[in-house]
Design a protein around this motif. Structure first.
Motif, PDB file in Angstrom:
ATOM      1  N   HIS B  38       0.775  -1.239   0.000  1.00 30.62           N
ATOM      2  CA  HIS B  38       0.000   0.000   0.000  1.00 30.62           C
ATOM      3  C   HIS B  38       0.805   1.285   0.000  1.00 30.62           C
ATOM      4  CE1 HIS B  38      -3.051  -2.869   0.745  1.00 30.62           C
ATOM      5  NE2 HIS B  38      -2.760  -3.041   2.034  1.00 30.62           N
ATOM      6  N   GLU B  39       2.122   1.208   0.160  1.00 29.10           N
ATOM      7  CA  GLU B  39       2.835   2.481   0.262  1.00 29.10           C
ATOM      8  C   GLU B  39       3.181   3.035  -1.111  1.00 29.10           C
ATOM      9  OE1 GLU B  39       6.706   3.171   1.783  1.00 29.10           O
ATOM     10  OE2 GLU B  39       7.558   1.362   0.886  1.00 29.10           O
ATOM     11  N   CYS B  40       3.526   4.334  -1.152  1.00 29.82           N
ATOM     12  CA  CYS B  40       4.034   4.921  -2.383  1.00 29.82           C
ATOM     13  C   CYS B  40       5.443   5.415  -2.128  1.00 29.82           C
ATOM     14  CB  CYS B  40       3.144   6.066  -2.868  1.00 29.82           C
ATOM     15  SG  CYS B  40       3.826   6.867  -4.341  1.00 29.82           S
ATOM     16  N   LEU B  41       6.388   4.782  -2.814  1.00 25.55           N
ATOM     17  CA  LEU B  41       7.793   5.179  -2.700  1.00 25.55           C
ATOM     18  C   LEU B  41       8.147   6.008  -3.925  1.00 25.55           C
ATOM     19  CD1 LEU B  41      10.697   4.907  -1.483  1.00 25.55           C
ATOM     20  CD2 LEU B  41      10.918   2.819  -2.825  1.00 25.55           C
ATOM     21  N   GLY B  42       8.701   7.187  -3.713  1.00 23.21           N
ATOM     22  CA  GLY B  42       9.130   8.030  -4.825  1.00 23.21           C
ATOM     23  C   GLY B  42      10.595   7.789  -5.132  1.00 23.21           C
ATOM     24  N   VAL B  43      10.957   7.919  -6.400  1.00 24.51           N
ATOM     25  CA  VAL B  43      12.368   7.845  -6.794  1.00 24.51           C
ATOM     26  C   VAL B  43      12.645   9.073  -7.640  1.00 24.51           C
ATOM     27  CG1 VAL B  43      14.116   6.567  -8.084  1.00 24.51           C
ATOM     28  CG2 VAL B  43      12.382   5.323  -6.791  1.00 24.51           C
ATOM     29  N   ILE B  44      13.631   9.872  -7.236  1.00 25.23           N
ATOM     30  CA  ILE B  44      13.922  11.091  -7.981  1.00 25.23           C
ATOM     31  C   ILE B  44      15.364  11.075  -8.450  1.00 25.23           C
ATOM     32  CG2 ILE B  44      14.588  12.555  -5.986  1.00 25.23           C
ATOM     33  CD1 ILE B  44      12.912  14.798  -7.455  1.00 25.23           C
ATOM     34  N   LEU B 212       5.498   2.568  -7.043  1.00 22.52           N
ATOM     35  CA  LEU B 212       6.857   3.076  -7.149  1.00 22.52           C
ATOM     36  C   LEU B 212       6.781   4.202  -8.171  1.00 22.52           C
ATOM     37  CD1 LEU B 212       9.638   2.366  -5.989  1.00 22.52           C
ATOM     38  CD2 LEU B 212      10.044   0.988  -8.011  1.00 22.52           C
ATOM     39  N   PHE B 213       6.965   5.432  -7.728  1.00 24.23           N
ATOM     40  CA  PHE B 213       6.722   6.615  -8.544  1.00 24.23           C
ATOM     41  C   PHE B 213       8.050   7.277  -8.879  1.00 24.23           C
ATOM     42  CE2 PHE B 213       4.312  10.994  -8.376  1.00 24.23           C
ATOM     43  CZ  PHE B 213       4.629  11.216  -9.701  1.00 24.23           C
ATOM     44  N   VAL B 214       8.475   7.124 -10.135  1.00 24.22           N
ATOM     45  CA  VAL B 214       9.742   7.701 -10.588  1.00 24.22           C
ATOM     46  C   VAL B 214       9.478   9.042 -11.253  1.00 24.22           C
ATOM     47  CG1 VAL B 214      11.469   7.421 -12.398  1.00 24.22           C
ATOM     48  CG2 VAL B 214      10.972   5.532 -10.850  1.00 24.22           C
ATOM     49  N   SER B 215      10.229  10.051 -10.861  1.00 27.14           N
ATOM     50  CA  SER B 215       9.993  11.382 -11.406  1.00 27.14           C
ATOM     51  C   SER B 215      11.223  12.254 -11.222  1.00 27.14           C
ATOM     52  CB  SER B 215       8.810  12.023 -10.679  1.00 27.14           C
ATOM     53  OG  SER B 215       8.603  13.342 -11.122  1.00 27.14           O
ATOM     54  N   HIS B 216      11.260  13.397 -11.913  1.00 22.59           N
ATOM     55  CA  HIS B 216      12.311  14.369 -11.591  1.00 22.59           C
ATOM     56  C   HIS B 216      11.673  15.626 -11.021  1.00 22.59           C
ATOM     57  CE1 HIS B 216      11.401  15.485 -15.862  1.00 22.59           C
ATOM     58  NE2 HIS B 216      11.257  16.616 -15.237  1.00 22.59           N
ATOM     59  N   ASP B 217      10.423  15.506 -10.608  1.00 22.71           N
ATOM     60  CA  ASP B 217       9.679  16.666 -10.133  1.00 22.71           C
ATOM     61  C   ASP B 217       9.376  16.519  -8.638  1.00 22.71           C
ATOM     62  OD1 ASP B 217       7.763  18.569  -9.526  1.00 22.71           O
ATOM     63  OD2 ASP B 217       6.664  18.310 -11.394  1.00 22.71           O
ATOM     64  N   PHE B 218      10.087  17.290  -7.837  1.00 22.09           N
ATOM     65  CA  PHE B 218       9.882  17.223  -6.388  1.00 22.09           C
ATOM     66  C   PHE B 218       8.427  17.533  -6.017  1.00 22.09           C
ATOM     67  CE2 PHE B 218      14.534  17.826  -6.173  1.00 22.09           C
ATOM     68  CZ  PHE B 218      14.862  16.950  -5.139  1.00 22.09           C
ATOM     69  N   GLY B 219       7.819  18.481  -6.745  1.00 22.31           N
ATOM     70  CA  GLY B 219       6.451  18.876  -6.441  1.00 22.31           C
ATOM     71  C   GLY B 219       5.467  17.741  -6.690  1.00 22.31           C
ATOM     72  N   ALA B 220       5.590  17.084  -7.859  1.00 27.54           N
ATOM     73  CA  ALA B 220       4.671  15.990  -8.183  1.00 27.54           C
ATOM     74  C   ALA B 220       4.835  14.850  -7.179  1.00 27.54           C
ATOM     75  CB  ALA B 220       4.938  15.490  -9.611  1.00 27.54           C
ATOM     76  N   LEU B 221       6.073  14.547  -6.798  1.00 25.28           N
ATOM     77  CA  LEU B 221       6.314  13.462  -5.843  1.00 25.28           C
ATOM     78  C   LEU B 221       5.663  13.757  -4.496  1.00 25.28           C
ATOM     79  CD1 LEU B 221       9.992  12.702  -6.804  1.00 25.28           C
ATOM     80  CD2 LEU B 221       8.127  11.040  -6.847  1.00 25.28           C
ATOM     81  N   ALA B 222       5.706  15.032  -4.091  1.00 23.29           N
ATOM     82  CA  ALA B 222       5.156  15.398  -2.783  1.00 23.29           C
ATOM     83  C   ALA B 222       3.660  15.119  -2.699  1.00 23.29           C
ATOM     84  CB  ALA B 222       5.435  16.880  -2.495  1.00 23.29           C
ATOM     85  N   THR B 223       2.973  15.067  -3.859  1.00 22.30           N
ATOM     86  CA  THR B 223       1.531  14.842  -3.807  1.00 22.30           C
ATOM     87  C   THR B 223       1.174  13.377  -3.560  1.00 22.30           C
ATOM     88  OG1 THR B 223       1.315  14.480  -6.178  1.00 22.30           O
ATOM     89  CG2 THR B 223       1.103  16.742  -5.416  1.00 22.30           C
ATOM     90  N   LEU B 224       2.101  12.442  -3.832  1.00 21.55           N
ATOM     91  CA  LEU B 224       1.754  11.026  -3.722  1.00 21.55           C
ATOM     92  C   LEU B 224       2.627  10.213  -2.771  1.00 21.55           C
ATOM     93  CD1 LEU B 224       1.082   9.724  -7.360  1.00 21.55           C
ATOM     94  CD2 LEU B 224      -0.596  10.230  -5.601  1.00 21.55           C
ATOM     95  N   ALA B 225       3.938  10.486  -2.783  1.00 24.44           N
ATOM     96  CA  ALA B 225       4.864   9.574  -2.105  1.00 24.44           C
ATOM     97  C   ALA B 225       4.981   9.859  -0.617  1.00 24.44           C
ATOM     98  CB  ALA B 225       6.241   9.669  -2.762  1.00 24.44           C
ATOM     99  N   SER B 226       5.191   8.798   0.165  1.00 19.38           N
ATOM    100  CA  SER B 226       5.434   8.997   1.588  1.00 19.38           C
ATOM    101  C   SER B 226       6.922   8.847   1.897  1.00 19.38           C
ATOM    102  CB  SER B 226       4.621   7.993   2.410  1.00 19.38           C
ATOM    103  OG  SER B 226       4.852   6.690   1.922  1.00 19.38           O
TER     104      SER B 226
END
Lengths: 324, 333
Positions: B38-44, B212-226
């Motif tokens: 259930h978690e959302c991990l961001g990768v930037i 697993l949310f890969v992005s180069h956008d800190f703002g977009a990641l902040a909306t989903l990832a914990s």
């Protein structure tokens, strides 16, 4: 926006760009990418042109450089850019340069960096000797932060940031007055964007440049521009100074753009606001106000009457409901 | 990151390299990460940092030229070296991916209904009619109006934002446990990006799919990832809870990136704090810390590569520097 004082460098009025899509029985089929856009750029000023895809911002840049046909008038130092031909046009092109979004696509792959940066000099300053030209090229490369070891490299051997610096060096070589920047940092990597934004800021100061800065990234526009023009489907929605536009936006579309921008906020609580509907295809823009199909404030009048730009607060805004 | 935590996906020492003219190109080096239920991990990270390689490796899609080592365990089952048939059974069924460019992820010749139905017919053995019914439900889930009618459209008849929502619906057709997002909003306009992020947020709230949310956008990641993993030159250089990582980054690279962003919620700075130089060539990585040539806090110890280590609580960083976050930030100004 017709206060053409002595300090006005560029005065654009009623600029329109129409693309032909083909012909059929009833005549030519076309659509308006830019419709009746007017604005000025003052000497030394940096004006931001903001909008999403299809807003017409790149069409405006290309029209100003005569790369695509347009109607209306674009007065640059008293001459109409859209009318001049031959030597007069060539003389204006020297003073008006552009840098593009895709830095590699803008460079001839068969020319090395030295040749690329020397090309404007060969073209416009043929009297210069090879020695003087090489000196100017090396000096310009150093100013944009590139070492002379890159002189012999070809575009494919450059990183995106280096290629964009070469593009900037080429554009500055002839000492232009106005630099049109079409999304110059959008395609660059995160750690390179800030380098190039800072370089543009430095070059602006050093060369006393005016910028027409086209971007979809509001935060970069806020960093580089004193005045901002917001476009939607080829029409001007709002024009305002930086302070006013970002702290007291008057047009519902400007507000939507600002609200949609996700912020790297450590609380993680600020959710971007969304517009419910997608932008209509440019081909079937609604009657009246083009934004009304997505506007939370739309009323009957918005469908029947095109809103004109008027002053509300510190903005010029094209909205019937602004200021209510 | 404790060993006791039961991970849905557990990646250890994952490395991917490709043969190159100047020796192997090290696209990914010794990456460890855990994705819980259930978690959302961001990768930037920037281009070439290995974030897409990571996703491809998880799906077993790196290609025959790649040398992939380490371990990828899905519910305890080792996927690295697993039989192709086993991977094919997992892909799209248990682990699904959304790509950056929806127009190249969709087949232009097929109606979107057929494309949505394909995976469910194959994996879940649904009839065509049942699969189309499920496709319509999913279009509704991604907030596309008149879903039944949309099934008959071709990709070119949809806008960019709608196409991306279709690929999201497609990824969810077989109720996967893991959703891989490869820059799903990068190619979209900002107002459309906000819509797609909102769709993803509501889907996660409803289905609880691990992401697993890969992005180069800190703002977009902040909306989903914990939680967030920051990658540089093929390595994970910082990992931690996203709020803490944004507020108090401990790697000079993360700190520099966050400071170099122009922001709408802060006063206009006189100058952006730009990180000098550029990312290294992956074929010629330095022996020590790959960020050292660009780092304002570089130190003789950096000639030796720092391992990812725990600094505070769950916050890990691969840097020899012991300074608090505020002092690391000052080094950039």
């Amino acid at each position: 926006m017709t206060l053409a004082g002595t300090d006005t460098l560029l005065e654009v009025s009623e600029l329109a760009v129409r693309y032909r899509l083909g012909t059929h029985l009833l005549g030519a089929h076309s659509f308006r990418a830019v419709a009746g856009v007017s604005f000025t750029v003052q000497r030394g000023e940096s004006l931001g042109l903001v909008g999403e895809s299809g807003s017409g911002k790149s069409s405006i840049a290309r029209a100003l450089l005569r790369l695509i046909p347009a109607t209306g008038s674009v007065r640059y130092r008293g001459q109409d850019l859209l009318q001049v031909e031959g030597e007069a046009l060539r003389a204006i092109r020297e003073r008006l340069q552009i840098i593009f979004q895709d830095p590699l696509g803008a460079l001839d792959p068969r020319m090395c960096v030295g040749e690329l940066v020397a090309e404007p000099l060969r073209e416009f300053r043929p009297e210069l000797g090879g020695e003087a030209r090489r000196g100017q090229v090396t000096a310009m490369l150093a100013r944009v932060g590139l070492g002379s070891e890159l002189l012999q490299r070809f575009p494919h051997q450059l990183s995106g940031g280096q290629a964009q610096r070469v593009g900037i060096a080429r554009a500055l070589m002839l000492g232009p007055e106005l630099l049109i920047c079409d999304e110059p940092v959008a395609a660059l990597d995160m750690s390179i964007k800030a380098q190039v934004a800072n370089l543009l800021r430095d070059m602006r100061e050093e060369f006393g440049l005016s910028l027409l800065f086209i971007a979809h990234d509001l935060a970069t526009v806020r960093y580089l521009c004193e005045r901002v023009l917001v476009l939607y489907l080829g029409r001007v929605m709002e024009i305002a100074g930086r302070e006013a536009l970002f702290s007291a936006p008057q047009h519902p579309y400007t507000r939507a753009l600002l609200a949609a921008n996700p912020s790297p906020d450590p609380t993680g609580l600020r959710r971007p606001m969304t517009l419910q509907v997608e932008a209509p295809a440019t081909l079937d823009a609604p009657s009246g106000c083009v934004f009304r199909s997505r506007c939370p404030l739309a009323v009957a009048r918005c469908a029947s009457e095109v809103p004109r730009l008027r002053t509300v607060g510190a903005s010029l805004v094209a909205c019937h409901r602004a200021g209510e | 990151m404790t060993e006791a935590r039961a991970s849905l996906l557990r990646v250890r020492a994952l490395s991917v390299s490709y043969p190159g003219p100047q020796g192997p190109l090290r696209a990914l080096s010794d990456v460890d990460l855990d994705l819980d239920e259930h978690e959302c991990l961001g990768v930037i990270g920037e281009s070439g940092c290995g974030k897409t390689q990571l996703l491809l490796a998880l799906l077993g899609l790196c290609g025959s030229a790649a040398r992939v080592t380490g371990s990828i365990r899905y519910r305890g089952e080792e996927l690295l070296g697993a039989a192709p048939a086993r991977l094919a059974a997992l892909r799209g069924r248990r682990i699904a991916m959304v790509f950056q460019e929806p127009q190249s992820a969709l087949n232009p010749y097929l109606r979107i209904g057929e494309q949505l139905a394909e995976g469910a017919r194959h994996h879940l053995k649904l009839t065509r009619r049942a699969a189309l019914g499920r496709a319509a439900e999913l279009l509704e889930l991604v907030q596309i109006s008149a879903p039944a009618a949309r099934l008959r459209l071709y990709p070119h008849e949809l806008s960019g934002g709608m196409r991306q929502r279709v690929t999201i619906a497609m990824a969810l057709m077989c109720e996967p446990e893991i959703l891989l997002l490869d820059e799903p909003t990068t190619a979209l306009d900002v107002t459309i990006q906000a819509q797609v992020l909102e769709v993803l947020r509501s889907i996660r709230a409803r289905t609880g799919v691990a992401t697993l949310f890969v992005s180069h956008d800190f703002g977009a990641l902040a909306t989903l990832a914990s939680r967030l993993t920051v990658m540089y030159a093929g390595r994970a250089v910082e990992q931690g809870a996203i709020g803490e990582l944004y507020a108090a980054p401990l790697h000079p690279y993360t700190s520099g990136l966050l400071r170099s962003l122009p922001r709408l919620d802060l006063p206009v700075p006189l100058r952006l704090a730009a990180i000098p130089g550029q990312p290294p060539d992956l074929a010629q990585l330095p022996a020590g810390c790959a960020f050292a040539p660009r780092c304002p806090l570089v130190h003789p110890a950096c000639a030796e590569r720092p391992a990812l280590r725990m600094r505070q609580g769950d916050h890990q960083v691969a840097c020899h520097c012991e300074l608090p976050a505020a002092r690391i930030g000052e080094a950039w100004s």
